[in-house]
Design a protein around this motif. Structure first.
Motif, PDB file in Angstrom:
ATOM      1  N   ARG A   1     -20.997 -41.263  13.576  1.00 12.51           N
ATOM      2  CA  ARG A   1     -21.641 -42.500  13.116  1.00 12.51           C
ATOM      3  C   ARG A   1     -20.645 -43.643  12.975  1.00 12.51           C
ATOM      4  O   ARG A   1     -21.035 -44.774  12.700  1.00 12.51           O
ATOM      5  CB  ARG A   1     -22.338 -42.249  11.770  1.00 12.51           C
ATOM      6  N   LYS A   2     -19.351 -43.354  13.156  1.00 13.86           N
ATOM      7  CA  LYS A   2     -18.320 -44.392  13.055  1.00 13.86           C
ATOM      8  C   LYS A   2     -17.303 -44.178  14.174  1.00 13.86           C
ATOM      9  O   LYS A   2     -17.159 -43.082  14.700  1.00 13.86           O
ATOM     10  CB  LYS A   2     -17.605 -44.325  11.699  1.00 13.86           C
ATOM     11  N   GLY A   3     -16.565 -45.224  14.492  1.00 12.52           N
ATOM     12  CA  GLY A   3     -15.499 -45.109  15.486  1.00 12.52           C
ATOM     13  C   GLY A   3     -16.033 -45.093  16.912  1.00 12.52           C
ATOM     14  O   GLY A   3     -17.233 -45.201  17.154  1.00 12.52           O
ATOM     15  N   ARG A   4     -15.105 -44.934  17.826  1.00 12.67           N
ATOM     16  CA  ARG A   4     -15.452 -44.995  19.241  1.00 12.67           C
ATOM     17  C   ARG A   4     -16.468 -43.921  19.647  1.00 12.67           C
ATOM     18  O   ARG A   4     -17.330 -44.144  20.481  1.00 12.67           O
ATOM     19  CB  ARG A   4     -14.170 -44.866  20.077  1.00 12.67           C
ATOM     20  N   ALA A   5     -16.345 -42.749  19.031  1.00  8.82           N
ATOM     21  CA  ALA A   5     -17.251 -41.645  19.374  1.00  8.82           C
ATOM     22  C   ALA A   5     -18.707 -41.981  19.070  1.00  8.82           C
ATOM     23  O   ALA A   5     -19.622 -41.426  19.687  1.00  8.82           O
ATOM     24  CB  ALA A   5     -16.842 -40.385  18.619  1.00  8.82           C
ATOM     25  N   SER A   6     -18.936 -42.913  18.131  1.00 13.24           N
ATOM     26  CA  SER A   6     -20.319 -43.251  17.758  1.00 13.24           C
ATOM     27  C   SER A   6     -21.070 -43.898  18.918  1.00 13.24           C
ATOM     28  O   SER A   6     -22.304 -43.838  18.971  1.00 13.24           O
ATOM     29  CB  SER A   6     -20.341 -44.189  16.540  1.00 13.24           C
ATOM     30  N   TYR A   7     -20.332 -44.486  19.884  1.00  8.89           N
ATOM     31  CA  TYR A   7     -20.990 -45.094  21.048  1.00  8.89           C
ATOM     32  C   TYR A   7     -21.673 -44.043  21.923  1.00  8.89           C
ATOM     33  O   TYR A   7     -22.561 -44.367  22.700  1.00  8.89           O
ATOM     34  CB  TYR A   7     -19.982 -45.868  21.915  1.00  8.89           C
ATOM     35  N   LEU A   8     -21.229 -42.794  21.791  1.00 11.88           N
ATOM     36  CA  LEU A   8     -21.774 -41.723  22.632  1.00 11.88           C
ATOM     37  C   LEU A   8     -23.106 -41.170  22.109  1.00 11.88           C
ATOM     38  O   LEU A   8     -23.784 -40.438  22.824  1.00 11.88           O
ATOM     39  CB  LEU A   8     -20.762 -40.573  22.743  1.00 11.88           C
ATOM     40  N   GLY A   9     -23.433 -41.500  20.878  1.00  9.45           N
ATOM     41  CA  GLY A   9     -24.683 -41.004  20.303  1.00  9.45           C
ATOM     42  C   GLY A   9     -24.724 -39.486  20.283  1.00  9.45           C
ATOM     43  O   GLY A   9     -23.779 -38.830  19.823  1.00  9.45           O
ATOM     44  N   GLU A  10     -25.794 -38.909  20.819  1.00  3.61           N
ATOM     45  CA  GLU A  10     -25.980 -37.457  20.799  1.00  3.61           C
ATOM     46  C   GLU A  10     -24.884 -36.717  21.567  1.00  3.61           C
ATOM     47  O   GLU A  10     -24.627 -35.540  21.301  1.00  3.61           O
ATOM     48  CB  GLU A  10     -27.353 -37.085  21.395  1.00  3.61           C
ATOM     49  N   ARG A  11     -24.256 -37.380  22.537  1.00  2.52           N
ATOM     50  CA  ARG A  11     -23.215 -36.709  23.320  1.00  2.52           C
ATOM     51  C   ARG A  11     -21.958 -36.419  22.497  1.00  2.52           C
ATOM     52  O   ARG A  11     -21.081 -35.669  22.927  1.00  2.52           O
ATOM     53  CB  ARG A  11     -22.859 -37.543  24.558  1.00  2.52           C
ATOM     54  N   SER A  12     -21.858 -37.018  21.301  1.00  2.01           N
ATOM     55  CA  SER A  12     -20.710 -36.708  20.439  1.00  2.01           C
ATOM     56  C   SER A  12     -20.875 -35.363  19.735  1.00  2.01           C
ATOM     57  O   SER A  12     -19.917 -34.792  19.216  1.00  2.01           O
ATOM     58  CB  SER A  12     -20.516 -37.819  19.401  1.00  2.01           C
ATOM     59  N   VAL A  13     -22.103 -34.835  19.735  1.00  2.00           N
ATOM     60  CA  VAL A  13     -22.375 -33.534  19.098  1.00  2.00           C
ATOM     61  C   VAL A  13     -21.736 -32.423  19.930  1.00  2.00           C
ATOM     62  O   VAL A  13     -21.759 -32.454  21.162  1.00  2.00           O
ATOM     63  CB  VAL A  13     -23.901 -33.308  18.986  1.00  2.00           C
ATOM     64  N   GLY A  14     -21.130 -31.444  19.244  1.00  2.00           N
ATOM     65  CA  GLY A  14     -20.531 -30.302  19.939  1.00  2.00           C
ATOM     66  C   GLY A  14     -19.047 -30.442  20.173  1.00  2.00           C
ATOM     67  O   GLY A  14     -18.424 -29.559  20.778  1.00  2.00           O
ATOM     68  N   HIS A  15     -18.448 -31.537  19.687  1.00  2.00           N
ATOM     69  CA  HIS A  15     -17.004 -31.767  19.838  1.00  2.00           C
ATOM     70  C   HIS A  15     -16.378 -31.983  18.461  1.00  2.00           C
ATOM     71  O   HIS A  15     -16.947 -32.679  17.627  1.00  2.00           O
ATOM     72  CB  HIS A  15     -16.735 -33.002  20.699  1.00  2.00           C
ATOM     73  N   GLN A  16     -15.207 -31.396  18.261  1.00  3.48           N
ATOM     74  CA  GLN A  16     -14.504 -31.633  17.002  1.00  3.48           C
ATOM     75  C   GLN A  16     -13.924 -33.045  17.009  1.00  3.48           C
ATOM     76  O   GLN A  16     -13.424 -33.520  18.036  1.00  3.48           O
ATOM     77  CB  GLN A  16     -13.381 -30.613  16.812  1.00  3.48           C
ATOM     78  N   ASP A  17     -14.003 -33.703  15.865  1.00  5.52           N
ATOM     79  CA  ASP A  17     -13.440 -35.050  15.767  1.00  5.52           C
ATOM     80  C   ASP A  17     -11.913 -34.986  15.796  1.00  5.52           C
ATOM     81  O   ASP A  17     -11.314 -34.251  15.011  1.00  5.52           O
ATOM     82  CB  ASP A  17     -13.893 -35.721  14.470  1.00  5.52           C
ATOM     83  N   PRO A  18     -11.264 -35.740  16.699  1.00  2.10           N
ATOM     84  CA  PRO A  18      -9.804 -35.677  16.784  1.00  2.10           C
ATOM     85  C   PRO A  18      -9.104 -36.184  15.527  1.00  2.10           C
ATOM     86  O   PRO A  18      -8.063 -35.650  15.133  1.00  2.10           O
ATOM     87  CB  PRO A  18      -9.456 -36.546  18.000  1.00  2.10           C
ATOM     88  N   GLY A  19      -9.686 -37.191  14.874  1.00  4.52           N
ATOM     89  CA  GLY A  19      -9.087 -37.692  13.634  1.00  4.52           C
ATOM     90  C   GLY A  19      -9.133 -36.658  12.520  1.00  4.52           C
ATOM     91  O   GLY A  19      -8.174 -36.522  11.748  1.00  4.52           O
ATOM     92  N   ALA A  20     -10.233 -35.923  12.441  1.00  5.09           N
ATOM     93  CA  ALA A  20     -10.326 -34.850  11.446  1.00  5.09           C
ATOM     94  C   ALA A  20      -9.321 -33.742  11.763  1.00  5.09           C
ATOM     95  O   ALA A  20      -8.701 -33.168  10.867  1.00  5.09           O
ATOM     96  CB  ALA A  20     -11.748 -34.290  11.402  1.00  5.09           C
ATOM     97  N   ALA A  21      -9.140 -33.472  13.063  1.00  5.62           N
ATOM     98  CA  ALA A  21      -8.172 -32.439  13.473  1.00  5.62           C
ATOM     99  C   ALA A  21      -6.754 -32.837  13.093  1.00  5.62           C
ATOM    100  O   ALA A  21      -5.978 -32.023  12.581  1.00  5.62           O
ATOM    101  CB  ALA A  21      -8.277 -32.205  14.977  1.00  5.62           C
ATOM    102  N   SER A  22      -6.391 -34.103  13.315  1.00  4.45           N
ATOM    103  CA  SER A  22      -5.035 -34.538  12.969  1.00  4.45           C
ATOM    104  C   SER A  22      -4.862 -34.638  11.455  1.00  4.45           C
ATOM    105  O   SER A  22      -3.783 -34.351  10.922  1.00  4.45           O
ATOM    106  CB  SER A  22      -4.681 -35.861  13.657  1.00  4.45           C
TER     107      SER A  22
END
Length: 198
Positions: A164-185
């Motif tokens: 819902r925030k950041g660049r990944a939010s532009y992908l909408g549903e396609r962001s589901v199923g991927h770990q957030d890189p910021g959370a990983a770091s």
């Protein structure tokens, strides 16, 4: 009690962890971002380690403030300002004390995380670094290991979320199923506390 040397070890251990995991962070970011998270953070924390090696500050707060300034000046994209804000706010919260307790560090982390939330307009569940950092704040009062476990679990829990925030939010549903890189770091940053304490 935690002194400036501990904070230097923490930042150096983070730099080592980011260095080891650069490819994984970049892979995660290539799925839902710009594919530069690993390289950007590696550049930033390498600069932090170099600056601390040259002239380590004398207090825990000053170490974190210097690290934050380095990240802001060397890391491109959103991660530089976000991590820089986190560490600078922690440094400010710790003040001029020569030593701090783990509980004081937990309070400082809480203040830093709140500042990141304000800067990015993000909250828990938005699929950002906060999903790893917020659980770590609560667990840090218990132990470094508990905080590392909580951050790791928080990062893993971003996989099914829709960004819902950041660049990944532009992908909408396609962001589901991927770990957030910021959370990983962010989980690497918190995990490095265990190494610093060892």
């Amino acid at each position: 009690m935690l002194d400036a040397a501990f904070m230097c070890r923490w930042m150096t251990a983070t730099a080592d962890a980011v260095d080891r995991d650069e490819a994984r962070l970049t892979d995660l970011d290539s799925a839902i971002g710009d594919a530069d998270h690993g390289a950007n953070l590696r550049r930033g924390f390498t600069a932090v380690a170099a600056a601390l090696g040259k002239e380590p500050p004398g207090t825990p707060g000053a170490v974190l403030a210097l690290a934050g300034r380095q990240l802001i000046s060397t890391v491109g994209g959103a991660s530089g300002p976000l991590y820089g804000t986190l560490l600078r706010r922690m440094g400010k919260e710790l003040g001029d004390a020569d030593e701090v307790t783990r509980e004081q560090l937990a309070r400082a982390l809480g203040a830093g995380v709140a500042a990141v939330g304000l800067l990015g307009g993000a909250a828990a569940g938005d699929k950002t670094m906060l999903d790893a950092l917020l659980p770590a704040v609560d667990a840090l009062g218990e132990s470094f290991g508990a905080a590392a476990d909580a951050a790791g679990a928080g990062a893993a829990a971003t996989v099914p979320l829709r960004a819902r925030k950041g660049r990944a939010s532009y992908l909408g549903e396609r962001s589901v199923g991927h770990q957030d890189p910021g959370a990983a770091s962010a989980a690497l940053l918190i995990g490095a506390l265990v190494e610093a304490a060892a």
